[in-house]
Design a protein around this motif. Structure first.
Motif, mmCIF file in Angstrom:
data_model
loop_
_atom_site.group_PDB
_atom_site.id
_atom_site.type_symbol
_atom_site.label_atom_id
_atom_site.label_comp_id
_atom_site.label_asym_id
_atom_site.label_seq_id
_atom_site.Cartn_x
_atom_site.Cartn_y
_atom_site.Cartn_z
ATOM 1 N N GLY A 42 0.812 -1.214 0.000
ATOM 2 C CA GLY A 42 0.000 0.000 0.000
ATOM 3 C C GLY A 42 0.842 1.259 0.000
ATOM 4 O O GLY A 42 0.544 2.223 -0.716
ATOM 5 N N LEU A 72 2.175 1.802 -3.560
ATOM 6 C CA LEU A 72 1.175 2.223 -4.543
ATOM 7 C C LEU A 72 0.626 3.608 -4.236
ATOM 8 O O LEU A 72 0.357 4.395 -5.151
ATOM 9 C CB LEU A 72 0.042 1.209 -4.592
ATOM 10 C CG LEU A 72 0.406 -0.174 -5.106
ATOM 11 C CD1 LEU A 72 -0.839 -1.027 -5.261
ATOM 12 C CD2 LEU A 72 1.154 -0.107 -6.420
ATOM 13 N N GLY A 73 0.447 3.924 -2.951
ATOM 14 C CA GLY A 73 -0.035 5.255 -2.596
ATOM 15 C C GLY A 73 0.931 6.332 -3.028
ATOM 16 O O GLY A 73 0.527 7.416 -3.487
ATOM 17 N N ASN A 112 -4.830 -0.394 2.876
ATOM 18 C CA ASN A 112 -5.453 0.924 2.708
ATOM 19 C C ASN A 112 -4.748 1.999 3.532
ATOM 20 O O ASN A 112 -4.563 3.126 3.074
ATOM 21 C CB ASN A 112 -6.930 0.854 3.084
ATOM 22 C CG ASN A 112 -7.751 0.076 2.078
ATOM 23 O OD1 ASN A 112 -7.455 0.093 0.882
ATOM 24 N ND2 ASN A 112 -8.772 -0.623 2.541
ATOM 25 N N SER A 162 -1.523 2.797 1.826
ATOM 26 C CA SER A 162 -1.745 3.608 0.637
ATOM 27 C C SER A 162 -1.952 5.075 0.985
ATOM 28 O O SER A 162 -1.388 5.972 0.346
ATOM 29 C CB SER A 162 -2.958 3.066 -0.127
ATOM 30 O OG SER A 162 -3.198 3.803 -1.296
#
Length: 426
Positions: A247, A250-251, A367, A370
Motif C-alpha cells: 500500500g 502504490l499510494g 489501505n 496507501s
C-alpha cells in the motif's frame, strides 16, 4: 459426496482453472453479488468528494470529508469483520448495509442543499464510513469454505484480487457516466444502492449460511475471542506487513506519476500510465492463479514484495513517459500476487472463525499504507529529484522483504481439522 470444486485435480490433463472456480456450487452468484456491492467502494469516495464540494464550495472541506470517510471505514474494518465472524454474514451484514445506505442517503440529501454546514456533512460521512460492510473479507472467507483445495483456493483469491482492482478503476468511470444525468448527490445514492443490493444478494446465497461462520470451532477459540485475541502469530504479522508495504508503494506511486507527467509537459498521460499498472497487476494476479505448482507462500511473499520495490525503484530512472509506463507495468506484475499471497497467509494462519477478521486486517494495512504513502510522498515531490522520490517510495517494500523471509507459514497444503468438510460448504 464432495463437490467437484473440492476435489483436487491430478495429472497434466486435469487442471481446473478459473472456470472450475466459478462453477463450484453457488460460487458464480455469490461472487457476482459481492462484486456488485464492492463496486460501491469505487463509486462513493469520488461521488462524495464532488457532492461535498458542490454543497460547501470548498475543496478543502470536500477533501477533509472524504478523508474522514476513508479513515472511519479503514480503522473500524477489523471491528466490523469481528462481528461477521461472531454472528455470521446473514446476521451481521444486513444491519451494516442498511445503516451505511441510510447514512449515505442522508449525506446525499444534505449535499443537495447548498450551504449545509461542513460539520454536519463530516458527521454523516464519518458515520457512514464506520458502517461500511466488509464484503471483500466476507467473500474471501466464503471462498475458503467452498474451495478447501489449495490450488482452487489460490485461483479464487487471485481472481478476487484482480476483480477488486478492476472495480476501483471502473467505479470512478461510472461516476463520470452518472454525473451528467443525476449529479454528484445522485451518484452517492447510486453507490449506496449498489452496496445494499450486493450485500442483500450475498447473504441470500446458500454459502452465507454454510457452517463455520459465527460459531466457535472449539472452547479455546471461544475464550480467545472473548479476550479479543486474533491469533495468527508471525504469519499473520507478515501478511499485514506485506500488505502495508504494498500500500505504501502504490499510494506514493500515484502522486509521483502525476508529478512526472506534469514535469514532462503531458499531464493527460497519467491515465494510461496508471492503466499500465492495473494491466500489469491483472496479468500477474491471473498468472499466479494459473500456476499448477507455485512456490510456497513463505517464498512468494518476500519475493513479490521485493519485486515490487525493485521495479518501483527502477521506474525512477525512466527518462520518458513511455519507459515509465513500461516500468510501472512491470511493478504491477507483483501487486496482485503480493496481495493474494498476503490474504492466503492470513487466511491459513488463524482459526476458521477468525478468517474474516484476519482478511480485514490485511485489507486495513493495505489501505492505511496507501494513504500514508500518498501523504508522505506529497511532502517530498517538488523538493527532491524524481529518482530519489521513487527510491524512497520503494524503500518500505525492499526493507520489508528480508523481514518476511521465514522457513514456513504453514502453507495451505492441508486443511485445518476444524475446517468444514468439503461437502458441507456445497
Amino acid at each position: 459426496m464432495p463437490s467437484p470444486a473440492s476435489v483436487p485435480a491430478h495429472g497434466p490433463s486435469a487442471r481446473p482453472g478459473y472456470r472450475a472456480v466459478l462453477r463450484a456450487p453457488h460460487a458464480g452468484r455469490t461472487f457476482a453479488a459481492a462484486l456488485l456491492g464492492r463496486l460501491s467502494y469505487g463509486v462513493v469516495p469520488l461521488a462524495l468528494l464532488l457532492a461535498v464540494r458542490d454543497a460547501t464550495g470548498s475543496y478543502s472541506a470536500a477533501g477533509a470529508a472524504t478523508a474522514l470517510f476513508g479513515l472511519a471505514s479503514v480503522a473500524l474494518s477489523p471491528v466490523r469483520a469481528a462481528l461477521v465472524d461472531r454472528h455470521g454474514p446473514r446476521r451481521a451484514l444486513p444491519p451494516m448495509a442498511v445503516l451505511y445506505t441510510a447514512l449515505l442517503l442522508a449525506a446525499a440529501a444534505a449535499t443537495a442543499r447548498p450551504g449545509t454546514a461542513p460539520a454536519v456533512l463530516a458527521a454523516l460521512v464519518v458515520a457512514a464510513g464506520a458502517c461500511t460492510p466488509p464484503l471483500g473479507p466476507v467473500m474471501r472467507t466464503l471462498w475458503r469454505r467452498l474451495l478447501p483445495d489449495p490450488a482452487l483456493l489460490r485461483r479464487a483469491f487471485s481472481l478476487d484480487a484482480v476483480a477488486e482492482e478492476l472495480l476501483f478503476v471502473s467505479g470512478p468511470l461510472l461516476v463520470g457516466v452518472l454525473l451528467p444525468f443525476v449529479g454528484p448527490a445522485g451518484a452517492v445514492v447510486a453507490g449506496a444502492a449498489l452496496l445494499l443490493t450486493g450485500a442483500l444478494l450475498l447473504v441470500a446465497s446458500p454459502l452465507a449460511a454454510a457452517p463455520g461462520g459465527g460459531a466457535a470451532a472449539a472452547s479455546g477459540d471461544r475464550r480467545a475471542r472473548r479476550a479479543g485475541r486474533l491469533g495468527g502469530g508471525r504469519a499473520l504479522r507478515c501478511a499485514v506487513l506485506a500488505a502495508a508495504a504494498t500500500g505504501l508503494a502504490l499510494g506514493a506511486l500515484d502522486l509521483m506519476v502525476v508529478a512526472f507527467a506534469e514535469q514532462q509537459g503531458r499531464p493527460a498521460a497519467v491515465g494510461w500510465v496508471l492503466a499500465a499498472l492495473s494491466a500489469g497487476s491483472a496479468v500477474g494476479g491471473l498468472g499466479l492463479g494459473a500456476l499448477d505448482r507455485p512456490l510456497p507462500n513463505a517464498v512468494r511473499l518476500p519475493l513479490f514484495t521485493a519485486g515490487l520495490g525493485l521495479a518501483l525503484a527502477a521506474a525512477g530512472l525512466a527518462p520518458n513517459l513511455l519507459l515509465l509506463g513500461a516500468a510501472v507495468a512491470l511493478a504491477g506484475l507483483f501487486v496482485s500476487p503480493a496481495l493474494t499471497t498476503a490474504y492466503l497467509v492470513a487466511d491459513e494462519a488463524v482459526a476458521p472463525d477468525a478468517r474474516t477478521r484476519a482478511g480485514a486486517w490485511v485489507n486495513t494495512a493495505f489501505n492505511a499504507g496507501s494513504a500514508a504513502g500518498g501523504a508522505g510522498v506529497g511532502l517530498l515531490v517538488g523538493h527532491l529529484p524524481p529518482p530519489l522520490c521513487f527510491a524512497l517510495a520503494a524503500a518500505p517494500a525492499l526493507a520489508a522483504a528480508p523481514v518476511l523471509r521465514t522457513r514456513d507459514f504453514g502453507d495451505a497444503g492441508s486443511r485445518r481439522k476444524s475446517d468444514p468438510a468439503p461437502d458441507a460448504a456445497a
